[in-house]
Design a protein around this motif. Sequence first.
Motif, PDB file in Angstrom:
ATOM      1  N   PRO A 117       0.828  -1.211   0.000  1.00 24.75           N
ATOM      2  CA  PRO A 117       0.000   0.000   0.000  1.00 24.75           C
ATOM      3  C   PRO A 117       0.864   1.262   0.000  1.00 24.75           C
ATOM      4  O   PRO A 117       1.900   1.319   0.644  1.00 24.75           O
ATOM      5  N   GLY A 118       0.434   2.252  -0.788  1.00 25.22           N
ATOM      6  CA  GLY A 118       1.173   3.514  -0.893  1.00 25.22           C
ATOM      7  C   GLY A 118       2.060   3.583  -2.126  1.00 25.22           C
ATOM      8  O   GLY A 118       2.496   4.668  -2.513  1.00 25.22           O
ATOM      9  N   ASP A 119       2.348   2.429  -2.760  1.00 20.43           N
ATOM     10  CA  ASP A 119       3.217   2.453  -3.953  1.00 20.43           C
ATOM     11  C   ASP A 119       2.522   3.173  -5.105  1.00 20.43           C
ATOM     12  O   ASP A 119       1.329   2.966  -5.355  1.00 20.43           O
ATOM     13  N   ARG A 120       3.295   3.979  -5.828  1.00 17.87           N
ATOM     14  CA  ARG A 120       2.792   4.630  -7.055  1.00 17.87           C
ATOM     15  C   ARG A 120       3.082   3.689  -8.217  1.00 17.87           C
ATOM     16  O   ARG A 120       4.241   3.329  -8.448  1.00 17.87           O
ATOM     17  N   VAL A 121       2.039   3.290  -8.924  1.00 20.58           N
ATOM     18  CA  VAL A 121       2.202   2.242  -9.942  1.00 20.58           C
ATOM     19  C   VAL A 121       1.422   2.580 -11.206  1.00 20.58           C
ATOM     20  O   VAL A 121       0.570   3.478 -11.221  1.00 20.58           O
ATOM     21  N   CYS A 122       1.726   1.807 -12.253  1.00 16.92           N
ATOM     22  CA  CYS A 122       0.853   1.763 -13.425  1.00 16.92           C
ATOM     23  C   CYS A 122       0.662   0.292 -13.763  1.00 16.92           C
ATOM     24  O   CYS A 122       1.422  -0.555 -13.289  1.00 16.92           O
ATOM     25  N   ALA A 123      -0.368  -0.024 -14.555  1.00 17.82           N
ATOM     26  CA  ALA A 123      -0.682  -1.439 -14.753  1.00 17.82           C
ATOM     27  C   ALA A 123      -1.314  -1.700 -16.104  1.00 17.82           C
ATOM     28  O   ALA A 123      -2.034  -0.861 -16.648  1.00 17.82           O
ATOM     29  N   LEU A 124      -0.996  -2.897 -16.612  1.00 18.11           N
ATOM     30  CA  LEU A 124      -1.634  -3.432 -17.815  1.00 18.11           C
ATOM     31  C   LEU A 124      -2.879  -4.186 -17.351  1.00 18.11           C
ATOM     32  O   LEU A 124      -2.789  -5.053 -16.478  1.00 18.11           O
ATOM     33  N   LEU A 125      -4.044  -3.843 -17.919  1.00 14.08           N
ATOM     34  CA  LEU A 125      -5.312  -4.417 -17.445  1.00 14.08           C
ATOM     35  C   LEU A 125      -5.988  -5.241 -18.546  1.00 14.08           C
ATOM     36  O   LEU A 125      -5.760  -4.988 -19.728  1.00 14.08           O
ATOM     37  N   SER A 126      -6.858  -6.175 -18.132  1.00 13.12           N
ATOM     38  CA  SER A 126      -7.712  -6.870 -19.112  1.00 13.12           C
ATOM     39  C   SER A 126      -9.010  -6.103 -19.303  1.00 13.12           C
ATOM     40  O   SER A 126      -9.864  -6.494 -20.098  1.00 13.12           O
ATOM     41  N   GLY A 127      -9.194  -5.053 -18.521  1.00 18.08           N
ATOM     42  CA  GLY A 127     -10.388  -4.207 -18.556  1.00 18.08           C
ATOM     43  C   GLY A 127     -10.499  -3.493 -17.231  1.00 18.08           C
ATOM     44  O   GLY A 127      -9.712  -3.751 -16.306  1.00 18.08           O
ATOM     45  N   GLY A 128     -11.454  -2.552 -17.132  1.00 19.47           N
ATOM     46  CA  GLY A 128     -11.750  -1.945 -15.841  1.00 19.47           C
ATOM     47  C   GLY A 128     -10.938  -0.713 -15.476  1.00 19.47           C
ATOM     48  O   GLY A 128     -11.030  -0.220 -14.347  1.00 19.47           O
ATOM     49  N   GLY A 129     -10.171  -0.172 -16.436  1.00 15.97           N
ATOM     50  CA  GLY A 129      -9.375   1.022 -16.127  1.00 15.97           C
ATOM     51  C   GLY A 129     -10.199   2.291 -16.019  1.00 15.97           C
ATOM     52  O   GLY A 129      -9.820   3.238 -15.332  1.00 15.97           O
ATOM     53  N   TYR A 130     -11.369   2.333 -16.685  1.00 20.57           N
ATOM     54  CA  TYR A 130     -12.227   3.527 -16.633  1.00 20.57           C
ATOM     55  C   TYR A 130     -13.041   3.460 -15.335  1.00 20.57           C
ATOM     56  O   TYR A 130     -14.265   3.312 -15.334  1.00 20.57           O
ATOM     57  N   ALA A 131     -12.376   3.529 -14.194  1.00 16.46           N
ATOM     58  CA  ALA A 131     -13.036   3.358 -12.896  1.00 16.46           C
ATOM     59  C   ALA A 131     -12.180   4.004 -11.818  1.00 16.46           C
ATOM     60  O   ALA A 131     -11.005   4.295 -12.042  1.00 16.46           O
TER      61      ALA A 131
END
Length: 318
Positions: free
Chosen positions: A81-95
Amino acid sequence: MHAIVIDKPGGPEALQWREVPDPELGRGDVLIDVAASAVNRADVFQRLGFYDPPPGAPPYPGLECSGVVSEVGPDVEGFAPGDRVCALLSGGGYAEKVAVPWQQVMRVPDGVDLVEAAGLPEVACTVWSNVFMTARLRKGETLLVHGGASGIGTLAVQLAKAFGSRVVVTAGSPEKIARCLELGADEGIDYRREDFAEKVKADVILDIMGGKYLPGNVKALKTGGRLVVIGMQGGAKGELDLGALLTKRASVHGTTLRARPVDEKGVIVRGVVDNVWPLVDAGVIRPVVYARVPMRDAAEAHRILESGDHIGKILLVS
Ligand SMILES: NC(=O)c1ccc[n+]([C@@H]2O[C@H](COP(=O)([O-])OP(=O)(O)OC[C@H]3O[C@@H](n4cnc5c(N)ncnc54)[C@H](OP(=O)(O)O)[C@@H]3O)[C@@H](O)[C@H]2O)c1
């Protein structure tokens, strides 16, 4: 939380900002408070009802995001918790929140702000997996990138140049070609005026047009060339000249990223963090951002993408 839902496939107005249940945190999942997502061409196909999320994926669009980790499930490695991240998603990013397997999560590269980072995972993973893992582009070889001013194209140009290749792009206007040259491309071909197959010989071609460009792409391949088709904007079917392919000892590959199993995505993501992120940290590769739009106005972001005026990525800010 809130998310963009698609009640009924259709135009951009089908994208509605609604209250929905929070995602459930599964074994191996990281829960991210989303700072931003980004628009991909695939989201338009999902909105139109032609590209359903794979089984188990959230129903909301969005193939990438950035944000801050709020919780981690059992068996998560390397994130807290607290980490700044980015991620590859299978969906659900517009949330406002998304749960994602830890293998698909990446640190935010140095010098990139948290919102900008949302536009990197999908393009970096697509270009790395196709141009470097599948087609094995080597230093000194020529890469032809169709749609050089697209989200995918702007990253492909920068990455291939950074690895010492010659890069030729196609694009639909002099302004877009000029931007690609600024990003490092060696040559630009305006596909509205010229036939690329008459102008370039390439070792590797990254193609988004599919059927319509298949004959021209095979013609443009050098001996030993590799064509990787990742989009079908020009249709799913085309005529393949096997005689030319055999004589050139060339190959044609087709791939999608979204439907790959988590383990395969994990290998690609690690390849990106090891090989692409150091170049972003060093400022050699920069995210190319065309617009930042509030996430609740995703319909407007889709209108911008479909107008075709954009160069690079359109971000959705949570
Ligand atoms: N298979 C996969 O895993 C995967 C993953 C990500 C993306 N993709 C595909 O990659 C493509 C680009 O995605 P994106 O999100 O970056 O989309 P985007 O930014 O909307 O780009 C679409 C591009 O298509 C170009 N284009 C249209 N007609 C063309 C033509 N006749 N010749 C050359 N280029 C042409 C446009 O260039 P102009 O404006 O210059 O005309 C535009 O830059 C899409 O087809 C997408 O589905 C595939």
